[in-house]
Write an enzyme that holds these catalytic residues in place. Structure first.
Site, short mmCIF file in Angstrom:
data_model
loop_
_atom_site.label_atom_id
_atom_site.label_comp_id
_atom_site.label_asym_id
_atom_site.label_seq_id
_atom_site.Cartn_x
_atom_site.Cartn_y
_atom_site.Cartn_z
N GLU A 1 0.81 -1.22 0.00
CA GLU A 1 0.00 0.00 0.00
C GLU A 1 0.85 1.27 0.00
OE1 GLU A 1 -0.55 -2.62 1.94
OE2 GLU A 1 -2.68 -3.18 1.84
N PHE B 1 -11.39 -7.64 13.47
CA PHE B 1 -10.29 -8.07 12.61
C PHE B 1 -9.99 -6.98 11.58
CE2 PHE B 1 -8.86 -10.28 8.68
CZ PHE B 1 -7.60 -10.63 9.14
N GLN B 2 -8.73 -6.64 11.45
CA GLN B 2 -8.25 -5.58 10.55
C GLN B 2 -8.91 -4.24 10.83
OE1 GLN B 2 -8.16 -7.08 6.44
NE2 GLN B 2 -6.08 -7.78 6.86
N LYS C 1 -17.64 -1.04 5.79
CA LYS C 1 -18.14 -1.98 4.78
C LYS C 1 -19.66 -1.95 4.67
CE LYS C 1 -17.08 -6.59 3.05
NZ LYS C 1 -16.48 -7.90 3.35
N MET D 1 24.56 8.88 2.15
CA MET D 1 24.43 10.14 2.88
C MET D 1 24.68 9.92 4.38
SD MET D 1 24.07 13.30 2.18
CE MET D 1 23.03 13.90 0.84
#
Lengths: 585, 187
Positions: free
Chosen positions: A52, A114-115, A164, A482
């Site tokens: 993502e 969940f999630q 949802k 760097m």
């Protein structure tokens, strides 16, 4: 006319009505209804990323190279938390993106489902605004508001969290024209009195400089056109931040090159010695100012910015002009022309003489080597072999990024995609994918370091899947260059954890992904290898083995002002950073 | 290529020390912020203050326009004039924020705070507490044989003064609403 439809269908319809043609995303449980709607239509192309974070950076690349809003669709919980780095990156660099996240159904919010994650809570400080939509009847209106906020004023990322059950439920769809008018309408026209004051200062300035930034690019192509007209008509020198490269062409006769910590000597000294600084769409970032107490001690400063909070945040401004760059420059030019196009020609000519003496130092000179490829040489050759093409450049973050900014020339806006404010390693590969999706026939190169590149290399799978011929030009010094440079300057050459002993074979890695790998380590082979990369019709991972201990110069040591630059390899870097500078990033 | 000489450790200040050492001292300002009364709006405002390191001395929030879904947040903050200006600009650019008023600099304003004091005691102390409450025009809103709850309205300074007086007289606990403020006059 209103139409009943499910929330999921509304999402797709709202995107269509907002002119969206591409969405970068990754499916999951809480966005399945929306993915079902995506399956059932052909107007909007979905690009399946591999992570993502990659989706958000790809949307940033898409947005920055087109001027349009980038769109991301990810699921709840980990989908949303993985998007956080990209959101923060877009916030720091003012990139307009809309991120749609799935959420657990409203009746489960707060139950540690969940999630489940508190997505609007987590993303509140890293978005320009965000919304949790609990009612399908408000969904389409909210998405239209989200696009409005993302692209208005100082652009930035917004997020819409959609549970949802809201996706499944039905309600009336509201189109963009019917959506309620947002009270969020930032001022675009500058105060005429302040613009008049700036015109008077332009007329009398003896040592003027334009200091431009990403705000010019964000304002749109008209702003770059007006800037070019203003610079060429006044004959004043111009420098730019990392974010603003391309607004004024690198081949333009008034161009001094980038300023700041790794900016050009002539640009920084001109900033230090000027008597009129005209900041257009830049924000006096600490990479630019160095030590603020000693910043440009003899100058009056004008600051054009659409964000009122940028004014006087870091540097006191004598002439604050709040407004959109294109609007302000148009008014400024009209007023200045009406006043007879006056400048103090004699004084400005003397100022140019001074600047030319600084330019004669040739601060980007480097010692070429016949044995190893110097990173500067690699970029010089890349520039020579690609400058005439329809080219877009992305970068990762680190030395290679600064060298790319120094050695590549940008003739137009929206051609340079780099993580400026946040400094996100792993930005470049997904960004290059987003750019290539938007410009399928263009040459898109990601100038990378091998360490940054490894952070989002999974996105090569995306490049291969969608036949996106992105060129990953990796300057491989087997170091975190760097970090290594700062450890050399600051920590007694104790190179704590700044190299990797187990790098992959990038050519084999390319083959494993199903793309082309090229290895080059001899300066004599470099041109042919670059041409091979350019001629290949598909994604390429170019492993350019470069000098391992090269430092990036010029450099303003942290905590020092512009006139205390370190120049090139002969610079005495010992104790260059004092104790107070050492605490700075 | 010539190297410039850098004297080591010469800078006394951090590059992030943005404030002029001769700058004016910190001031206390009361800001009125009119916002959309939407979910999370208070978290946004508080998050701005904590995220950017600004101070909150007191904070009061309630819906003031039910039909327009508008809330008024009154925040008392301290900072140098530069920081106060930044706070106002940062608040002003937030999407749900409609107006930001600096009641301290925009002209005279009235500020009031309501608080409840629970004072427990008997005998002389109890009588003294009641006497002082009358002087401060506090109301008794709960009473037992050995305690009072006083309700008092006034400026934060007046409430501070009352609290100091109640402390030796058996102050058990207090609750303060934070400041509500309006500009004086018709505008």
């Amino acid at each position: 006319m209103t139409r009943q439809m499910s929330g999921a269908k509304m999402v797709v319809q709202a995107l269509r009505d907002q002119g969206v043609d591409t969405v970068f995303g990754y499916p999951g449980g809480a966005v399945l209804p929306i993915y079902d709607e995506i399956f059932l239509q052909n107007d909007i192309r979905h690009i399946l990323v591999r992570h993502e974070q990659g989706a958000v950076h790809a949307a940033e690349g898409y947005a920055r190279s087109t001027g349009k809003v980038g769109v991301v669709l990810v699921t709840s919980g980990p989908g949303a938390t993985n998007a956080v780095t990209g959101l923060t990156d877009a916030l720091m660099d003012s990139i307009p993106i809309v991120v749609l996240t799935g959420q657990v159904p409203t009746f489960m919010i707060g139950n540690d489902a969940f999630q489940e994650a508190d997505t609007v809570g987590i993303t509140r400080p890293c978005t320009k605004h965000n919304w949790l939509v609990k009612d399908t009847a408000k969904l389409s209106d909210t998405i239209h508001q989200a696009f409005h906020v993302a692209r208005s004023g100082r652009p930035g990322p917004v997020l819409v969290d959609i549970p949802k059950d809201v996706q499944f439920a039905s309600a009336d769809y509201v189109g963009p024209k019917q959506a309620r008018t947002s009270h969020y309408q930032p001022q675009v026209k500058g105060d005429p009195q302040e613009i008049k004051r700036l015109v008077e200062m332009i007329e009398s300035a003896e040592r003027p400089i334009f200091y431009t930034g990403g705000g010019v690019i964000n304002s749109g192509p008209a702003a770059s056109q007006l800037l070019r007209e203003l610079v060429d008509a006044t004959g004043f020198p111009i420098t730019s931040t990392l974010m603003g490269l391309g607004a004024y062409p690198a081949s333009g006769k008034n161009w001094l090159g980038m300023l700041g910590m790794h900016g050009l000597y002539e640009a920084n000294l001109a900033m230090h010695g000027c008597d009129l600084m005209i900041n257009i769409g830049a924000r006096f970032d600490d990479r630019i100012t160095g030590r603020v107490q000693d910043f440009s001690p003899g100058s009056k400063r004008a600051h054009i910015d659409i964000d009122p909070s940028s004014i006087n945040k870091v540097i006191r401004t004598d002439v604050p002009i709040i407004g959109d760059v294109a609007h302000v420059l148009e008014d400024l030019l009209r007023l200045w022309k009406a006043g007879g196009r006056k400048t103090n020609r004699q004084a400005v000519a003397k100022w140019w003489e001074k600047i030319e003496s600084w330019r004669a130092i040739d601060c980007l000179a480097f010692k070429p080597s016949e044995a190893t490829i110097k990173p500067q040489y690699a970029l010089t050759r890349l520039e020579a072999l690609t400058r005439d093409r329809d080219r877009y450049i992305c970068t990762e973050v680190g030395q290679h990024q600064m060298w790319a900014a120094q050695y590549l020339g940008f003739e137009d806006p929206n051609r340079w995609m780099t993580s400026g404010g946040l400094g996100t390693m792993g930005y470049g590969t997904p960004a290059s994918i987003g750019v290539q999706v938007a410009h399928p026939d263009a040459l898109v190169i990601n100038v990378a370091g091998e360490a940054s590149w490894l952070m989002n290399m999974q996105e090569m799978g995306t490049a291969v899947q969608y036949r996106l011929p992105v060129k990953q030009f990796i300057l491989n010094n087997e170091r975190l260059g760097m970090v290594r440079q700062w450890q050399e300057l600051l920590h007694g050459e104790r190179y704590s954890q700044s190299w990797s002993e187990a790098l992959p074979d990038f050519v084999k890695l390319a083959e494993a992904f199903g793309c082309k790998g090229i290895l080059c380590k001899d300066p004599a082979d470099l041109d042919d290898a670059i041409m091979e990369m350019l001629d290949y019709d598909g994604p390429v991972i170019f492993d350019c083995l470069v000098e391992k201990h090269e430092n990036c110069f010029p450099m303003i040591p942290s905590g020092e002002p512009h006139n205390k630059m370190l120049l090139g390899e002969n610079a005495s870097t010992k104790d260059a950073i004092g104790t107070s500078g050492a605490v700075l990033v | 290529m010539s190297a410039l000489k850098i004297k080591k450790g010469t800078s006394k200040h951090s590059a992030y020390d943005l404030r002029d050492p001769h700058a004016a001292p910190e001031e206390t300002h009361t800001l009125a912020v009119l916002v959309d009364n939407e979910a999370g709006v208070l978290a946004r405002v508080i998050g701005l203050f904590s995220g950017r390191g600004y101070n909150i001395e007191s904070l009061t929030v309630a819906e003031v326009d039910h039909t327009g879904h508008r809330s008024r947040i009154t925040v008392v903050t301290t900072g140098t004039p530069g920081v106060i200006d930044q706070i106002k600009a940062q608040l002003g650019r937030m999407v749900p924020v409609h107006e930001v008023h600096d009641l301290t600099s925009e002209g005279p304003a009235v500020e009031r705070e309501l608080s409840l004091f629970k004072v427990a005691g008997t005998g002389e102390k109890r009588i003294e507490a009641l006497r002082l409450a009358e002087i401060f025009r506090a109301n008794v809103v709960d009473s037992t044989l050995d305690s009072f709850v006083f309700e008092i309205t006034g400026t934060p300074q007046k409430i501070d003064a009352f609290a100091e007086l109640m402390r030796p007289l058996g102050l058990v606990e207090m609750a303060r609403t934070g400041v509500a403020a309006l500009s004086r006059g018709a505008a």
